[in-house]
Motif scaffolding. Structure first.
Motif, PDB file in Angstrom:
ATOM      1  N   ILE A 191     -13.293  20.269  12.205  1.00  0.00           N
ATOM      2  CA  ILE A 191     -14.607  20.473  11.610  1.00  0.00           C
ATOM      3  C   ILE A 191     -14.859  21.532  10.583  1.00  0.00           C
ATOM      4  CG2 ILE A 191     -17.136  20.905  12.015  1.00  0.00           C
ATOM      5  CD1 ILE A 191     -16.510  19.625  14.972  1.00  0.00           C
ATOM      6  N   SER A 249     -28.343  11.527  12.878  1.00  0.00           N
ATOM      7  CA  SER A 249     -28.223  12.736  12.149  1.00  0.00           C
ATOM      8  C   SER A 249     -29.101  12.887  10.929  1.00  0.00           C
ATOM      9  CB  SER A 249     -26.633  12.946  11.391  1.00  0.00           C
ATOM     10  OG  SER A 249     -25.660  12.839  12.552  1.00  0.00           O
ATOM     11  N   PHE A 296     -27.441  21.423   5.628  1.00  0.00           N
ATOM     12  CA  PHE A 296     -26.283  21.893   6.081  1.00  0.00           C
ATOM     13  C   PHE A 296     -26.213  21.320   7.615  1.00  0.00           C
ATOM     14  CE2 PHE A 296     -23.464  24.840   8.386  1.00  0.00           C
ATOM     15  CZ  PHE A 296     -22.283  24.621   7.693  1.00  0.00           C
ATOM     16  N   LEU A 339     -15.524  20.804   6.543  1.00  0.00           N
ATOM     17  CA  LEU A 339     -16.891  21.353   6.023  1.00  0.00           C
ATOM     18  C   LEU A 339     -16.340  22.310   4.749  1.00  0.00           C
ATOM     19  CD1 LEU A 339     -19.001  22.420   8.848  1.00  0.00           C
ATOM     20  CD2 LEU A 339     -19.341  20.810   7.374  1.00  0.00           C
ATOM     21  N   THR A 391     -19.775  16.738  13.362  1.00  0.00           N
ATOM     22  CA  THR A 391     -19.259  17.026  14.776  1.00  0.00           C
ATOM     23  C   THR A 391     -19.214  15.805  15.493  1.00  0.00           C
ATOM     24  OG1 THR A 391     -20.541  19.245  14.395  1.00  0.00           O
ATOM     25  CG2 THR A 391     -19.587  18.757  16.726  1.00  0.00           C
ATOM     26  N   ARG A 428     -25.674  17.509   8.180  1.00  0.00           N
ATOM     27  CA  ARG A 428     -24.272  17.408   7.818  1.00  0.00           C
ATOM     28  C   ARG A 428     -23.228  17.988   8.773  1.00  0.00           C
ATOM     29  NH1 ARG A 428     -21.528  19.650   2.861  1.00  0.00           N
ATOM     30  NH2 ARG A 428     -23.721  20.563   2.549  1.00  0.00           N
ATOM     31  N   LEU A 429     -23.607  19.014   9.677  1.00  0.00           N
ATOM     32  CA  LEU A 429     -22.856  19.612  10.417  1.00  0.00           C
ATOM     33  C   LEU A 429     -22.949  18.711  11.920  1.00  0.00           C
ATOM     34  CD1 LEU A 429     -21.189  22.160  11.457  1.00  0.00           C
ATOM     35  CD2 LEU A 429     -23.285  22.902  12.480  1.00  0.00           C
ATOM     36  N   SER A 430     -24.164  18.258  12.179  1.00  0.00           N
ATOM     37  CA  SER A 430     -24.027  17.503  13.372  1.00  0.00           C
ATOM     38  C   SER A 430     -23.521  15.908  13.166  1.00  0.00           C
ATOM     39  CB  SER A 430     -25.772  17.007  13.795  1.00  0.00           C
ATOM     40  OG  SER A 430     -26.255  16.170  12.876  1.00  0.00           O
TER      41      SER A 430
END
Lengths: 273, 171
Positions: free
Chosen positions: B156, B95, B112, B160, B120, B115-117
């Motif tokens: 998720i 990531s 962002f 977040l 997830t 971080r999201l990946s």
């Protein structure tokens, strides 16, 4: 030897991972068997205590609903009492058999309930100190909840009817055809009654009650009504979808049933074997 | 030394708060009858990157086991937690790429998307292991997929939101 040690040190992270992973798998597999999850259960001092404290806060919200349920039950019991056959009261002699107590009821409060997993358990605030032991039945005024499968000093864990491991002996209220109650983890409103003989005159809307063939539940405690039914793969038995009387998602007060004759009955049954 | 103590106490508090919030509040959500978010994985997600891996594995196991104790679920949370703790370095590298090599990233200051990946993948793996072990029946594979997918989305989003909320506060 040196090489083995080197190997162990080199792969220590992976080996620790394997160890911990297999340990958790061991706990998981153990929890799938009835009565086997001795270590990992919520009927211990810490989790039981925390759930009890949290429940004390939440209990006030449900107070009104609980009062209504108690009132309903009181009304039903009063109507049975006053409409009872007066002959039994006027009997010329007291029969010891009639007055002998067979079942002992203990009230308890549910401090934790779950219904979204495939093996659900409840935690209640009565334990060994209230003479609660394994294999006692748990009911509400409406119908069955489950069977006690683990106890600590002050708490007990109840295997809910919404548990894929549970088997409860059940029958049609109007006849004596028996089957076995199971749960397929689909919906918290419905349980499945398997192995009901095809000769049984099942109709949609029929009441299903406990069969009383085991020592856990007395005969005739409500379970639910028939929602639909069809023949199973062998074509010799019905598989019945039962709509539970209890709303398993909202349970406050329960009763624990102790069959005072269970020891006598089980020793008698062991003689056969 | 002071900084070290700070990190330790922060993680201890995070551990306790996450376990209590998870067991007392979030397990009663039951959105649509079966969806619960499992935000306690935030402990594993946000654990300092510079760490002793053996200690990290043990802590994750202990976290999962604590949740299992509360939820009467055998060892399924422990198994899922240990697995994501073990594969975390790989996913960090995937990531965040090269920055991770220097071990200097702070989660609140990363992009962002990255971080999201990261969130997830970890949460998805965790939930798939969790629900496969919970249901443990190959004939119910659709139920497993459905539960893991929807619960993951729920988790998720909540994770977040929580990280964004709490990182703002610190400034």
């Amino acid at each position: 030897m040196q090489q083995i040690l080197n190997f162990l040190i080199k792969h220590k992270t992976f080996l620790l991972f394997l160890l911990l992973f297999s340990l958790s798998l061991f706990f998981t597999i153990q929890s799938h068997g009835y009565h086997k999850s001795k270590f990992i259960n919520s009927a211990n001092v810490i989790t039981g205590g925390i759930y009890e404290v949290a429940n004390n806060f939440g209990a006030y919200i449900d107070l009104k609903k609980e009062n209504e349920i108690l009132l309903e039950e009181n009304t039903r019991l009063k109507s049975i009492l006053y409409n009872a056959n007066q002959d039994s009261l006027k009997a010329p002699y007291l029969d010891a058999e009639l007055s002998r107590q067979r079942f002992k009821f203990t009230p308890a409060i549910v401090t934790k309930n779950s219904y979204s997993a495939s093996n659900n358990y409840l935690t209640i605030n009565k334990g060994i100190r209230d003479s609660i032991t394994q294999d006692l039945g748990v009911i509400t005024s409406k119908g069955i909840i489950g069977i006690i499968d683990n106890t600590s000093n002050n708490y007990a864990r109840v295997m809910s009817v919404l548990n894929t491991n549970i088997r409860v002996n059940a029958k049609l209220k109007k006849t004596d055809h028996i089957g076995s109650l199971e749960w397929n983890a689909d919906s918290p409103e419905f349980v499945q009654l398997m192995d009901m003989p095809i000769q049984a005159p099942v109709q949609i809307g029929d009441t299903i009650v406990t069969g009383g063939r085991s020592t856990i539940f007395p005969k005739g405690i409500g379970i639910g009504i028939v929602n639909s039914f069809h023949k199973d793969a062998t074509e010799n038995y019905y598989e019945i979808q039962v709509n539970l009387f209890n709303d398993m998602t909202n349970i406050g007060h329960v009763y624990i049933i102790k069959n005072l004759d269970s020891f006598e009955i089980s020793t008698l049954n062991e003689l056969d074997e | 030394m002071n900084l070290m103590n700070n990190v330790i106490s922060q993680n201890i508090i995070r551990f306790i708060v996450l376990v209590l919030v998870q067991t007392l509040v979030l397990n009663n959500v039951n959105f649509l009858g079966y969806l619960n978010p499992y935000i306690y994985v935030l402990f594993i997600i946000l654990f300092p990157i510079k760490n002793n891996r053996l200690l990290f594995l043990c802590l994750s196991f202990f976290l999962g086991l604590t949740i299992d104790l509360f939820l009467d679920s055998g060892g399924i949370h422990a198994a899922a937690c240990v697995s994501i703790a073990y594969i975390r370095p790989v996913i960090l590298k995937f990531s965040f790429g090269m920055i991770y090599e220097h071990q200097t990233i702070k989660f609140s200051s990363t992009e962002f998307g990255k971080r999201l990946s990261y969130f997830t993948i970890l949460i998805l793996v965790h939930h798939i292991i969790l629900f496969s072990l919970e249901i443990f029946n190959s004939s119910k594979i659709i139920l497993i997929v459905k539960k893991s997918l929807f619960s993951s989305i729920f988790t998720i989003v909540l994770c977040l939101l929580i990280t964004i909320l709490f990182s703002r506060k610190k400034r």
